[in-house]
Design a protein around this motif. Structure first.
Motif, short mmCIF file in Angstrom:
data_model
loop_
_atom_site.label_atom_id
_atom_site.label_comp_id
_atom_site.label_asym_id
_atom_site.label_seq_id
_atom_site.Cartn_x
_atom_site.Cartn_y
_atom_site.Cartn_z
N VAL A 1 43.10 40.36 41.97
CA VAL A 1 42.76 40.59 43.38
C VAL A 1 41.83 41.79 43.43
CG1 VAL A 1 43.64 41.08 45.69
CG2 VAL A 1 45.05 39.77 44.10
N LYS A 2 40.81 41.71 44.29
CA LYS A 2 39.91 42.85 44.45
C LYS A 2 39.51 42.98 45.91
CE LYS A 2 35.76 45.02 42.46
NZ LYS A 2 34.65 44.85 41.49
N LEU A 3 39.82 44.13 46.50
CA LEU A 3 39.45 44.45 47.86
C LEU A 3 38.44 45.60 47.82
CD1 LEU A 3 43.03 44.32 49.43
CD2 LEU A 3 41.34 42.47 49.28
N ASP A 4 38.15 46.15 48.99
CA ASP A 4 37.15 47.22 49.05
C ASP A 4 37.58 48.45 48.25
OD1 ASP A 4 34.83 48.62 49.87
OD2 ASP A 4 36.00 49.63 51.43
N LYS A 5 38.83 48.86 48.45
CA LYS A 5 39.30 50.06 47.76
C LYS A 5 40.52 49.83 46.89
CE LYS A 5 37.45 53.85 50.50
NZ LYS A 5 37.76 55.17 51.09
N GLY A 6 40.90 48.60 46.68
CA GLY A 6 42.07 48.32 45.87
C GLY A 6 41.89 47.06 45.05
N ALA A 7 42.55 47.01 43.91
CA ALA A 7 42.47 45.83 43.06
C ALA A 7 43.69 45.76 42.16
CB ALA A 7 41.19 45.86 42.22
N GLN A 8 43.94 44.56 41.66
CA GLN A 8 44.98 44.34 40.66
C GLN A 8 44.34 43.69 39.46
OE1 GLN A 8 48.52 42.18 41.90
NE2 GLN A 8 48.83 41.39 39.82
N VAL A 9 44.56 44.29 38.28
CA VAL A 9 44.03 43.77 37.02
C VAL A 9 45.20 43.33 36.16
CG1 VAL A 9 42.59 44.22 35.00
CG2 VAL A 9 42.09 45.38 37.18
N ASN A 10 45.16 42.09 35.68
CA ASN A 10 46.23 41.54 34.85
C ASN A 10 45.77 41.35 33.42
OD1 ASN A 10 47.67 41.38 37.22
ND2 ASN A 10 47.65 39.14 37.34
N ALA A 11 46.72 41.41 32.51
CA ALA A 11 46.46 41.09 31.10
C ALA A 11 47.76 40.68 30.45
CB ALA A 11 45.87 42.29 30.36
N CYS A 12 47.65 39.90 29.38
CA CYS A 12 48.81 39.52 28.60
C CYS A 12 48.86 40.38 27.33
CB CYS A 12 48.74 38.04 28.22
SG CYS A 12 48.99 36.93 29.63
N VAL A 13 50.06 40.77 26.96
CA VAL A 13 50.27 41.62 25.79
C VAL A 13 51.24 40.92 24.85
CG1 VAL A 13 51.03 43.87 24.95
CG2 VAL A 13 49.95 43.68 27.22
N ASP A 14 50.84 40.79 23.59
CA ASP A 14 51.71 40.19 22.57
C ASP A 14 51.85 41.19 21.42
OD1 ASP A 14 53.09 38.71 20.75
OD2 ASP A 14 51.72 36.98 20.76
N ILE B 1 58.32 44.44 22.72
CA ILE B 1 57.77 44.11 21.41
C ILE B 1 58.18 42.70 21.01
CG2 ILE B 1 58.10 44.57 18.92
CD1 ILE B 1 57.62 47.45 19.41
N ARG B 2 59.37 42.29 21.38
CA ARG B 2 59.90 41.00 20.96
C ARG B 2 59.40 39.84 21.81
NH1 ARG B 2 65.02 40.54 21.78
NH2 ARG B 2 65.47 42.45 22.92
N ARG B 3 58.84 40.15 23.02
CA ARG B 3 58.45 39.07 23.93
C ARG B 3 57.07 39.34 24.52
NH1 ARG B 3 63.15 39.06 28.27
NH2 ARG B 3 62.02 37.21 28.99
N PRO B 4 56.15 38.35 24.48
CA PRO B 4 54.88 38.52 25.20
C PRO B 4 55.15 38.76 26.68
CG PRO B 4 54.81 36.61 23.75
CD PRO B 4 56.24 37.06 23.79
N HIS B 5 54.31 39.58 27.31
CA HIS B 5 54.56 39.88 28.71
C HIS B 5 53.26 40.08 29.47
CE1 HIS B 5 54.47 43.75 26.51
NE2 HIS B 5 53.89 44.24 27.59
N LEU B 6 53.36 39.92 30.78
CA LEU B 6 52.24 40.14 31.68
C LEU B 6 52.24 41.59 32.12
CD1 LEU B 6 49.95 38.80 33.37
CD2 LEU B 6 51.65 38.45 35.17
#
Length: 219
Positions: free
Chosen positions: A152-165, A187-192
Motif C-alpha cells: 500500500v502506498k499513500l501520500d505520506k504512508g506506505a506498507q512494504v512486505n517481504a518474505c523471509v526464509d 528461524i524454523r518457519r518462513p514468515h511475512l
C-alpha cells in the motif's frame, strides 16, 4: 519485539503512518534519549569472501535478480531476490533486514544507526536485536529475502512486505558455537515481514513500526 499479525487492510495503522496521527521525530543516534537496550526477527553487502567486522561493505546492487550478501566473513549469507520493478521503498526493507542480521552476527547494534527510523521503529529494532546480542547469541548459515513489494502506498504512508526464509540458518551460542535449543520460531518457519513507513516533512521515508505473520509466504 512482539510479532503482531498482519491483517489484509491495515486501515488504522496506515492512517497513522500517513500523517493523520501525531508525527514522530526521526531517530538520531546520540541525540536525546537512546532506544532501550532491554530484550523484547535481517546485514552486509554483496561480497564473495565477506569482509571483517567493522569494514564497510558495498550496498546490494539495484538490478533485478538475486544478490548474495556475505556477513561476518561468510558466517551468514543472505540471498535477496529483487523484483523486476523496484520501488525505492523496497530498499528500506532490504537495508533493515541486512542491518539486523549484521548486528546479530557481530554482536553490535551499531549497524542500526544508519537506518531511516522514527523513534518507535528505532525502539522496536533495538529491542529485537539486543534480545539476542545481550545473551551472546549469533547466527550462521544461509537466509533468503524474497517477494519484496509495496503493498500500500499513500501520500505520506506506505506498507512494504517481504518474505523471509531463515531455515538454512541457525541461532548459535557465541562462546561455544553450539546451536541454541530450541531455535526461535522465525528461524524454523518462513514468515511475512512488513514495515510501515512514513514520509516526513523533509521528504525522507522512515520506518515507523513492524508487523509479522506466519501466513502468506509459500516457499
Amino acid at each position: 519485539m512482539r510479532r503482531t499479525a498482519i491483517v489484509p487492510v491495515l486501515a488504522l495503522n496506515l492512517l497513522l503512518v500517513a500523517g493523520c496521527g501525531p508525527a514522530e521525530r526521526p531517530y538520531q543516534p546520540g541525540a536525546g534519549a537512546a532506544p532501550p537496550s532491554a530484550p523484547p526477527s535481517a546485514p552486509a553487502s554483496v561480497s564473495a569472501t565477506g569482509a571483517p567486522e567493522g569494514t564497510p561493505e558495498p550496498a546490494a546492487s539495484g538490478t533485478p535478480g538475486a544478490d548474495t550478501v556475505s556477513i561476518g566473513g561468510g558466517k551468514l549469507k543472505v540471498t535477496i531476490d529483487w523484483p523486476a520493478k523496484r520501488d525505492p521503498l523496497i530498499q528500506l526493507m532490504a537495508d533493515y533486514h541486512l542491518a539486523t542480521r549484521k548486528a546479530i552476527v557481530s554482536g553490535s547494534d551499531r549497524y542500526l544507526q544508519d537506518l531511516d527510523l522514527e523513534l518507535t521503529g528505532a525502539r522496536e529494532a533495538y529491542d529485537w536485536v539486543t534480545q539476542y546480542t545481550e545473551q551472546d547469541k549469533s547466527m550462521k548459515g544461509t537466509s533468503r529475502l524474497y517477494n519484496l513489494r509495496v503493498a500500500v502506498k499513500l501520500d505520506k504512508g506506505a506498507q512494504v512486505n517481504a518474505c523471509v526464509d531463515d531455515r538454512g540458518a541457525r541461532m548459535i551460542h557465541t562462546r561455544t558455537g553450539k546451536a541454541v535449543v530450541p531455535q526461535p520460531d522465525w528461524i524454523r518457519r518462513p514468515h511475512l515481514h512488513a514495515i510501515l513507513v512514513h514520509r516526513g516533512d523533509d521528504g525522507v521515508w522512515r520506518i515507523r513500526t513492524f508487523r509479522y505473520s506466519y501466513k502468506g509466504c509459500p516457499v
